[in-house]
Motif scaffolding. Structure first.
Motif, short mmCIF file in Angstrom:
data_model
loop_
_atom_site.label_atom_id
_atom_site.label_comp_id
_atom_site.label_asym_id
_atom_site.label_seq_id
_atom_site.Cartn_x
_atom_site.Cartn_y
_atom_site.Cartn_z
N VAL A 273 -15.20 -3.60 1.33
CA VAL A 273 -14.09 -2.65 1.23
C VAL A 273 -14.63 -1.24 0.99
N ARG B 31 -7.20 -2.63 -3.25
CA ARG B 31 -7.91 -3.79 -2.72
C ARG B 31 -8.73 -4.47 -3.81
N TRP C 17 -1.48 -9.94 4.28
CA TRP C 17 -0.70 -10.20 3.07
C TRP C 17 0.50 -11.08 3.40
N GLU D 231 -6.48 -6.57 -5.70
CA GLU D 231 -6.15 -7.80 -4.97
C GLU D 231 -7.29 -8.81 -5.01
N ASP E 139 0.84 -1.20 0.00
CA ASP E 139 0.00 0.00 0.00
C ASP E 139 0.87 1.24 0.00
N ARG F 206 -4.14 -5.20 6.73
CA ARG F 206 -3.99 -5.80 5.41
C ARG F 206 -2.56 -6.24 5.14
#
Length: 126
Positions: free
Chosen positions: A90, A107, A65, A110, A44, A61
């Motif tokens: 989200v 996000r 991860w 992802e 990020d 996050r």
């Protein structure tokens, strides 16, 4: 960092250890550095100032991860209903946080890998 810029440092780190997760916190954000950093695979990119809730969310996050980063992990079949539900979660999480477009898009990347036309139609609200 007087001797090297952040993007050069990220490249060096990723070359030395490609699996490492990187989180950028900067007081000097720019579209070019965001683009370059995301292409290099950062977790990020947080511009200052940020709220404690943004920092907590990004940290959570990042931990997820790192914990999910396993070479044995298999990709599950694509479940579009679950992806849509996660995207909704989200969006709800970030909707009242100013400047959160980039984290939401990251996000979404992802979760889905891209935003298919069917998802974009559902989120085009006036």
């Amino acid at each position: 960092m007087p001797e090297v810029d952040g993007i050069t440092l990220i490249r060096w780190i990723k070359k030395s250890k490609p699996s490492i997760g990187i989180l950028i916190i900067t007081g000097y954000p720019s579209q070019d550095t965001i683009k370059d950093a995301v292409e290099l695979g950062i977790i990020d990119y947080i511009p200052k100032p940020f709220t404690p809730s943004v920092l907590l969310d990004v940290t959570k996050r990042a931990v997820e991860w790192v914990e999910g980063k396993s070479p044995k992990r298999k990709k599950s079949p694509r479940n579009f209903a679950a992806m849509a539900a996660e995207l909704d979660r989200v969006i709800d999480l970030y909707k009242n946080i100013p400047g959160s477009l980039i984290p939401v898009l990251q996000r979404a990347q992802e979760i889905v890998g891209y935003l298919p036309r069917s998802f974009r139609k559902g989120y085009q609200k006036a």
